[in-house]
Design an enzyme around this catalytic site. Structure first.
Site, PDB file in Angstrom:
ATOM      1  N   ASP A 189     -14.448  -6.604  -2.656  1.00 32.72           N
ATOM      2  CA  ASP A 189     -15.118  -6.702  -0.942  1.00 32.72           C
ATOM      3  C   ASP A 189     -15.984  -7.374  -0.889  1.00 32.72           C
ATOM      4  O   ASP A 189     -16.475  -5.811  -1.064  1.00 32.72           O
ATOM      5  CB  ASP A 189     -13.980  -5.055  -0.356  1.00 32.72           C
ATOM      6  CG  ASP A 189     -12.633  -4.769  -1.291  1.00 32.72           C
ATOM      7  OD1 ASP A 189     -12.126  -5.214  -0.803  1.00 32.72           O
ATOM      8  OD2 ASP A 189     -12.662  -3.623  -0.813  1.00 32.72           O
TER       9      ASP A 189
ATOM     10  N   ASP B 167       0.284  -1.057   0.047  1.00 27.37           N
ATOM     11  CA  ASP B 167      -0.209  -0.199   0.464  1.00 27.37           C
ATOM     12  C   ASP B 167       0.612   0.975  -0.114  1.00 27.37           C
ATOM     13  O   ASP B 167       1.951   1.082   1.037  1.00 27.37           O
ATOM     14  CB  ASP B 167      -0.995  -0.252   1.300  1.00 27.37           C
ATOM     15  CG  ASP B 167      -2.142  -0.953   0.907  1.00 27.37           C
ATOM     16  OD1 ASP B 167      -1.814  -1.559  -0.140  1.00 27.37           O
ATOM     17  OD2 ASP B 167      -2.146  -1.164   1.897  1.00 27.37           O
TER      18      ASP B 167
END
Lengths: 195, 251
Positions: free
Chosen positions: B130, B11
């Protein structure tokens, strides 16, 4: 000088990056016939749709140039497929350098299409694979494959055996992406630069 | 047969920080590249870089980071985070990304998948989903699992495949960050329903968790962040153990 054929067929950036990583500085991105003919080596990259790529090559008059080249020529992925007889993708006739047809993989419960990821080369042979052992992994991304033929220089399995690499005289083709295949891919590109 | 893939996820915020990594020396852009190069050298099969920048400036920095990654890394990499238009995808392709992943923007406007796939090919498009399981029904979410949508997982992922997504990256928000393993039955069902490769994300805490999702869950690849970042399971150890369990991995 290595001429990388520029015919608007996908991302050639990764090929250039890979050449730079192995220390090749003398290359040119070009669609100019004189420049291509005058180069020491030629790379025909290609990503995406084979019929669109073939059309693009034809529009630049390069489909009749490539088969007459005398220096080492390396087709990568769709670039290799364009060097075959023809492809089921858009039912396109190709340059006919390698005596084989390009077909679509049939998806099955245990067979994902596209064939995406690292797979093992079987019986790689010839100068392009100098130092590359049987079973070496390289990176593939494709939904169409060239059938095994007398020009097959390495095989791979994805439901069916197919040509991971082809060679005929000064012409070489790889279905996988040497520019994304880690150290094995870099070795193959280095070998090409020594041909 | 094609090998099962192990994919570390990094990330990146404002082009400078690598989220969730609490050891020193990983604070700037260069280090996101260095960490990726380290993972590649250790045997990672691909890398995923997610831009978690909240600003326009951050996004711009991320694009130049993608160029640096492309120049340095010799394995494929996917970039994601905030991609909401064909222009965003084009910018990242030009910077050298091999694939892009789209998530919320595709839920908002499913045509985005078709647009990017028809321009750059299915191999370039990873659909990230997700999802949460509520009363036995898997529902796609946005905003890191905080906002539930009206799209059911199996129906949405099938639509994504039909629209041209070349891969599915599925994260169970019920399992993400728990280190307790993946919902293997759900992965197996996804694998049976879809023909595109599936990347399992979120929940890995042990080698066994990863082995289970690749075998019982029939996933094609496993993505993880913390187990690699914190050095809990180094990639060479993981791949050797998977190999010893007769799982086809690239050593």
């Amino acid at each position: 000088m290595i001429a990388i054929i520029d015919y608007d067929a996908g991302n050639i950036r990764s090929v250039i990056n890979a050449l730079e990583r192995i220390g090749v500085k003398d290359y040119a991105l070009t669609a100019d016939e004189t420049m291509i003919r005058g180069s020491d080596r030629v790379i025909l990259p290609g990503v995406g749709d084979a019929s669109a790529a073939m059309k693009s090559l034809r529009e630049r008059g390069l489909d009749s140039v490539v088969p007459t080249l005398k220096q080492p020529v390396l087709g990568i992925c769709v670039g290799m497929q364009l060097m075959c007889l023809g492809s089921e993708e858009g039912n396109v006739r190709c340059m006919g350098i390698f005596p084989t047809e390009v077909r679509k993989f049939d998806a099955a419960p245990d067979l994902k299409v596209p064939h995406m990821g690292w797979n093992a080369l079987r019986r790689p042979c010839g100068p392009l694979f100098d130092g590359i052992p049987d079973g070496a992994f390289v990176y593939f991304v494709h939904s169409y494959y060239a059938s095994v033929c007398e020009a097959t220089a390495a095989q791979c399995m994805h439901g069916v055996p197919f040509s991971a690499a082809l060679s005929a005289g000064n012409f070489f083709g790889v279905q996988f992406h040497p520019e994304k295949s880690g150290p094995a891919g870099e070795r193959i590109l280095r070998n090409f630069c020594k041909l | 047969m094609v090998a099962k893939r192990i994919i570390p996820c990094l990330d990146v915020r404002d082009g400078r920080t690598v989220k969730g990594v609490n050891f020193v020396g990983l604070k700037d852009v260069g280090d996101a590249v260095e960490l990726g190069a380290k993972y590649a050298a250790e045997g990672a099969d691909e890398l995923v870089y997610l831009d978690i920048s909240a600003t326009v400036e951050g996004r711009r920095t991320f694009t130049s980071l993608v160029s640096e990654i492309a120049a340095r890394i010799n394995i494929p990499f996917t970039v994601g985070g905030g991609i909401s238009s064909l222009e965003d995808a084009a910018r990242l392709l030009d910077a050298g990304a091999d694939k892009i992943s789209i998530n919320s923007a595709a839920l908002k406007r499913p045509e985005l998948i078709s647009e990017i796939a028809s321009h750059y090919g299915s191999q370039f498009v990873v659909l990230a989903v997700d999802a949460l399981c509520r009363d036995g029904r898997w529902v796609a979410t946005t905003h890191g699992g905080r906002v539930l949508t009206d799209r059911e997982l199996f129906e949405w992922t099938h639509e994504g495949q039909e629209r041209g997504a070349g891969e599915l990256l599925f994260t169970s928000m019920d399992h993400d960050g728990t280190g307790k393993g993946y919902p293997c039955e759900t992965f197996a069902e996804l694998s049976e329903r879809l023909s595109i490769p599936i990347i399992a994300s979120g929940g890995a805490g042990s080698v066994k968790d990863i082995a289970d999702v690749l075998t019982v869950g029939k996933a094609d690849a496993a993505l993880a962040a913390s187990i690699f970042h914190y050095g809990e399971i180094p990639i060479p150890v993981l791949k050797r153990e998977l190999f010893n369990m007769n799982i086809n991995v690239r050593l």
